[in-house]
Scaffold this motif. Structure first.
Motif, PDB file in Angstrom:
ATOM      1  N   ARG A   1      39.935  15.394  32.668  1.00  0.00           N
ATOM      2  CA  ARG A   1      39.327  14.426  31.750  1.00  0.00           C
ATOM      3  C   ARG A   1      37.819  14.651  31.649  1.00  0.00           C
ATOM      4  O   ARG A   1      37.247  14.675  30.549  1.00  0.00           O
ATOM      5  N   GLN A   2      37.190  14.788  32.788  1.00  0.00           N
ATOM      6  CA  GLN A   2      35.742  15.002  32.782  1.00  0.00           C
ATOM      7  C   GLN A   2      35.380  16.367  32.194  1.00  0.00           C
ATOM      8  O   GLN A   2      34.369  16.495  31.488  1.00  0.00           O
ATOM      9  N   LEU A   3      36.192  17.367  32.475  1.00  0.00           N
ATOM     10  CA  LEU A   3      35.902  18.715  31.967  1.00  0.00           C
ATOM     11  C   LEU A   3      36.030  18.767  30.448  1.00  0.00           C
ATOM     12  O   LEU A   3      35.213  19.398  29.762  1.00  0.00           O
ATOM     13  N   VAL A   4      37.034  18.110  29.907  1.00  0.00           N
ATOM     14  CA  VAL A   4      37.203  18.065  28.450  1.00  0.00           C
ATOM     15  C   VAL A   4      36.039  17.333  27.797  1.00  0.00           C
ATOM     16  O   VAL A   4      35.501  17.770  26.768  1.00  0.00           O
ATOM     17  N   ASP A   5      35.616  16.219  28.386  1.00  0.00           N
ATOM     18  CA  ASP A   5      34.467  15.478  27.842  1.00  0.00           C
ATOM     19  C   ASP A   5      33.200  16.343  27.863  1.00  0.00           C
ATOM     20  O   ASP A   5      32.400  16.318  26.918  1.00  0.00           O
ATOM     21  N   ALA A   6      33.032  17.113  28.939  1.00  0.00           N
ATOM     22  CA  ALA A   6      31.863  17.982  29.038  1.00  0.00           C
ATOM     23  C   ALA A   6      31.905  19.082  27.975  1.00  0.00           C
ATOM     24  O   ALA A   6      30.882  19.418  27.359  1.00  0.00           O
ATOM     25  N   ALA A   7      33.093  19.658  27.736  1.00  0.00           N
ATOM     26  CA  ALA A   7      33.237  20.709  26.721  1.00  0.00           C
ATOM     27  C   ALA A   7      32.974  20.159  25.324  1.00  0.00           C
ATOM     28  O   ALA A   7      32.363  20.838  24.483  1.00  0.00           O
ATOM     29  N   ILE A   8      33.429  18.940  25.047  1.00  0.00           N
ATOM     30  CA  ILE A   8      33.163  18.313  23.748  1.00  0.00           C
ATOM     31  C   ILE A   8      31.661  18.072  23.572  1.00  0.00           C
ATOM     32  O   ILE A   8      31.097  18.274  22.478  1.00  0.00           O
ATOM     33  N   ASP A   9      30.992  17.655  24.642  1.00  0.00           N
ATOM     34  CA  ASP A   9      29.547  17.422  24.582  1.00  0.00           C
ATOM     35  C   ASP A   9      28.809  18.719  24.248  1.00  0.00           C
ATOM     36  O   ASP A   9      27.886  18.724  23.418  1.00  0.00           O
ATOM     37  N   LEU A  10      29.197  19.808  24.862  1.00  0.00           N
ATOM     38  CA  LEU A  10      28.576  21.102  24.555  1.00  0.00           C
ATOM     39  C   LEU A  10      28.860  21.519  23.117  1.00  0.00           C
ATOM     40  O   LEU A  10      27.980  22.053  22.424  1.00  0.00           O
ATOM     41  N   GLN A  11      30.071  21.288  22.672  1.00  0.00           N
ATOM     42  CA  GLN A  11      30.453  21.651  21.302  1.00  0.00           C
ATOM     43  C   GLN A  11      29.617  20.883  20.284  1.00  0.00           C
ATOM     44  O   GLN A  11      29.175  21.447  19.275  1.00  0.00           O
ATOM     45  N   GLU A  12      29.388  19.614  20.536  1.00  0.00           N
ATOM     46  CA  GLU A  12      28.585  18.805  19.614  1.00  0.00           C
ATOM     47  C   GLU A  12      27.132  19.281  19.569  1.00  0.00           C
ATOM     48  O   GLU A  12      26.439  19.075  18.576  1.00  0.00           O
ATOM     49  N   LYS A  13      26.678  19.915  20.616  1.00  0.00           N
ATOM     50  CA  LYS A  13      25.319  20.468  20.657  1.00  0.00           C
ATOM     51  C   LYS A  13      25.297  21.926  20.193  1.00  0.00           C
ATOM     52  O   LYS A  13      24.267  22.602  20.327  1.00  0.00           O
ATOM     53  N   HIS A  14      26.429  22.418  19.708  1.00  0.00           N
ATOM     54  CA  HIS A  14      26.570  23.794  19.207  1.00  0.00           C
ATOM     55  C   HIS A  14      26.277  24.827  20.297  1.00  0.00           C
ATOM     56  O   HIS A  14      25.651  25.858  20.044  1.00  0.00           O
ATOM     57  N   ILE A  15      26.746  24.536  21.500  1.00  0.00           N
ATOM     58  CA  ILE A  15      26.592  25.452  22.628  1.00  0.00           C
ATOM     59  C   ILE A  15      27.968  25.930  23.068  1.00  0.00           C
ATOM     60  O   ILE A  15      28.861  25.130  23.348  1.00  0.00           O
ATOM     61  N   PHE A  16      28.118  27.230  23.133  1.00  0.00           N
ATOM     62  CA  PHE A  16      29.380  27.873  23.490  1.00  0.00           C
ATOM     63  C   PHE A  16      29.197  28.469  24.890  1.00  0.00           C
ATOM     64  O   PHE A  16      28.460  29.449  25.062  1.00  0.00           O
ATOM     65  N   HIS A  17      29.855  27.905  25.890  1.00  0.00           N
ATOM     66  CA  HIS A  17      29.689  28.364  27.273  1.00  0.00           C
ATOM     67  C   HIS A  17      30.265  29.754  27.479  1.00  0.00           C
ATOM     68  O   HIS A  17      29.666  30.609  28.120  1.00  0.00           O
ATOM     69  N   ARG A  18      31.473  29.991  27.019  1.00  0.00           N
ATOM     70  CA  ARG A  18      32.181  31.274  27.002  1.00  0.00           C
ATOM     71  C   ARG A  18      32.742  31.726  28.363  1.00  0.00           C
ATOM     72  O   ARG A  18      33.449  32.733  28.413  1.00  0.00           O
ATOM     73  N   ASP A  19      32.435  31.023  29.444  1.00  0.00           N
ATOM     74  CA  ASP A  19      32.940  31.485  30.744  1.00  0.00           C
ATOM     75  C   ASP A  19      33.334  30.313  31.648  1.00  0.00           C
ATOM     76  O   ASP A  19      32.937  30.254  32.820  1.00  0.00           O
ATOM     77  N   ILE A  20      34.105  29.403  31.105  1.00  0.00           N
ATOM     78  CA  ILE A  20      34.606  28.291  31.916  1.00  0.00           C
ATOM     79  C   ILE A  20      35.740  28.792  32.798  1.00  0.00           C
ATOM     80  O   ILE A  20      36.722  29.353  32.306  1.00  0.00           O
TER      81      ILE A  20
ATOM     82  N   LEU B   1      39.716  20.510  21.142  1.00  0.00           N
ATOM     83  CA  LEU B   1      39.208  19.767  22.292  1.00  0.00           C
ATOM     84  C   LEU B   1      39.406  18.265  22.106  1.00  0.00           C
ATOM     85  O   LEU B   1      39.755  17.550  23.054  1.00  0.00           O
ATOM     86  N   GLU B   2      39.204  17.781  20.894  1.00  0.00           N
ATOM     87  CA  GLU B   2      39.407  16.357  20.630  1.00  0.00           C
ATOM     88  C   GLU B   2      40.867  15.978  20.812  1.00  0.00           C
ATOM     89  O   GLU B   2      41.175  14.882  21.328  1.00  0.00           O
TER      90      GLU B   2
ATOM     91  N   HIS C   1      45.429  13.684  24.278  1.00  0.00           N
ATOM     92  CA  HIS C   1      46.806  14.102  24.650  1.00  0.00           C
ATOM     93  C   HIS C   1      47.437  13.037  25.543  1.00  0.00           C
ATOM     94  O   HIS C   1      46.753  12.345  26.334  1.00  0.00           O
ATOM     95  N   LEU C   2      48.738  12.942  25.442  1.00  0.00           N
ATOM     96  CA  LEU C   2      49.487  11.921  26.202  1.00  0.00           C
ATOM     97  C   LEU C   2      49.257  12.076  27.704  1.00  0.00           C
ATOM     98  O   LEU C   2      49.155  11.072  28.423  1.00  0.00           O
ATOM     99  N   TRP C   3      49.170  13.300  28.161  1.00  0.00           N
ATOM    100  CA  TRP C   3      49.004  13.510  29.609  1.00  0.00           C
ATOM    101  C   TRP C   3      47.638  13.010  30.103  1.00  0.00           C
ATOM    102  O   TRP C   3      47.475  12.652  31.257  1.00  0.00           O
ATOM    103  N   MET C   4      46.691  12.970  29.240  1.00  0.00           N
ATOM    104  CA  MET C   4      45.318  12.574  29.650  1.00  0.00           C
ATOM    105  C   MET C   4      45.179  11.061  29.761  1.00  0.00           C
ATOM    106  O   MET C   4      44.163  10.574  30.262  1.00  0.00           O
ATOM    107  N   ARG C   5      46.172  10.315  29.318  1.00  0.00           N
ATOM    108  CA  ARG C   5      46.044   8.863  29.353  1.00  0.00           C
ATOM    109  C   ARG C   5      46.337   8.308  30.718  1.00  0.00           C
ATOM    110  O   ARG C   5      47.055   8.930  31.510  1.00  0.00           O
TER     111      ARG C   5
END
Length: 393
Positions: free
Chosen positions: A252-271, A383-384, A389-393
């Motif tokens: 849950r936290q990792l997905v939120d972090a990836a969405i935050d990076l995406q909104e800032k137009h930053i592509f980590h590329r090595d998660i 990512l959204e 997703h049902l499993w994340m609830r």
């Protein structure tokens, strides 16, 4: 008796001469007495002042002409007051003090300026390596990545724990971004500077504290969460796999972090599990993302051909290009796979040999992993959609 001309004197003449010599001696003695008598009779009450003044004037008078000495002596008055002084003498005596008063502010200004100027010169001559060593203490090595070596350390001023990353220029560091002056800087530095400017205090990524550019390397000083371990070590500490409930909290936290990076137009590329930290807090665990060495800025629709990360998505081989969103989702699936499966993810095993996902996991968890690792990037969830997703609830 003889005189100075050698003439012999008669008795009468000798008596006359003797009487004259006697009178002279008596007169000199009387003159000395008279002199002392006259000095004792000076009408002055403050004898100490007179003596002091006499000594002073004697010293001054020795350097003056006799007429000037007589003129000054004529002006002496013994009325318990110091002798008056001419205006010229006052000005002459006070002139050094006046000059000193006028020069003192200038000298003080120069004295105030000199330390600052010398300090500035020292700063100008102090190189990046010396500046780094003056501010930080480097300790043991923490690990090695594709772009350099990471060491533990602390900031000398307050003993703040830091991570020190050395990136040799031989590693072909990406210089694709410019700073405010138009100078090219490492992309990782540019990404982290932007994150520092636009992110909130409790964002998942670690912060950049300082960076130094040397001739043969670039040094990054990064925030070091304490206490924390990467997900790989966290998994090993838990016996080689995590329970599904705990893995869900991390995802849950990792997905939120990836969405935050995406909104800032930053592509980590090595998660991956090595680049995700688990920080232990009083209220639970906190996910932190590290190592932006392969990261870049992106716009929606951008495609890439040369892959920079560790886990290569299938489209790199099938389509010969990849995009930020789908490849990030793929890497999130690999992290979850490594957390809940007894063996690590292998691309060939999964896609060519049909590596199975253990049946002990819930159906929703298995579906979540499959949705992330789908071979067709267009069939993967966004990512959204992963967040909902049902499993994340």
């Amino acid at each position: 008796m003889g005189n100075r001309f050698g003439k012999r004197l008669n008795s009468v003449e000798e008596d006359v001469v003797s009487e004259a010599v006697k009178r002279k001696a008596t007169g000199d003695h009387e003159n000395q007495k008279e002199k002392h008598r006259r000095l004792d009779s000076i009408p002055c009450d403050n004898e100490l002042d007179v003596v002091s003044e006499a000594v002073k004037r004697k010293s001054t008078g020795d350097h003056e002409n006799p007429p000037e000495k007589r003129r000054r002596l004529d002006t002496i008055h013994c009325d318990n007051e110091m002798p008056s002084t001419s205006q010229d003498t006052v000005e002459s005596r006070n002139e050094p003090e006046a000059v000193l008063t006028q020069r003192s502010p200038k000298r003080k200004a120069i004295a105030d300026d000199e330390p600052g100027e010398m300090k500035t010169k020292r700063k100008r001559t102090l190189g990046p390596s010396a500046m780094f060593k003056a501010k930080y203490k480097q300790l043991e090595e923490l690990g090695e990545g594709g772009f350099g070596f990471v060491f533990a350390g602390y900031r000398k001023a307050d003993y703040l724990d830091v991570a020190i990353k050395h990136m040799p220029r031989a590693k072909e560091i990406l210089y694709n971004e410019e700073d405010n002056t138009g100078k090219l800087i490492p992309t990782e530095v540019a990404v982290m500077l932007k994150l520092a400017a636009v992110s909130e205090r409790h964002s998942a990524h670690v912060g950049l504290l300082d960076w130094y550019e040397l001739e043969d390397e670039v040094i990054l000083v990064l925030e070091r969460p304490m206490p924390a371990v990467d997900v790989l070590q966290y998994i090993n500490n838990k016996g080689g796999r995590l329970k599904e409930k705990e893995a869900k909290i991390i995802m849950r936290q990792l997905v939120d972090a990836a969405i935050d990076l995406q909104e800032k137009h930053i592509f980590h590329r090595d998660i991956k599990v090595e680049n995700v930290l688990i920080q232990t807090c009083l209220d639970g665990i906190r996910v932190r993302i590290i190592d932006f060495g392969a990261s870049c800025f992106f716009n929606e629709g951008d495609t890439y051909e040369y892959f920079m990360g560790t886990h290569v998505p299938p489209e790199c081989f099938i389509l010969e290009y990849y995009m930020a969103g789908p490849s990030t989702v793929f890497q999130m699936g690999v992290v979850l796979f490594d957390m809940v499966q007894p063996t690590s993810f292998k691309w060939d095993l999964f896609y060519k040999e049909g590596q199975r996902i253990e049946g002990r996991l819930s159906k929703n968890c298995r579906n979540f992993i499959k949705a992330c690792l789908h071979e067709d990037p267009d069939q993967r969830l966004t990512l959204e959609q992963l967040r909902d997703h049902l499993w994340m609830r």
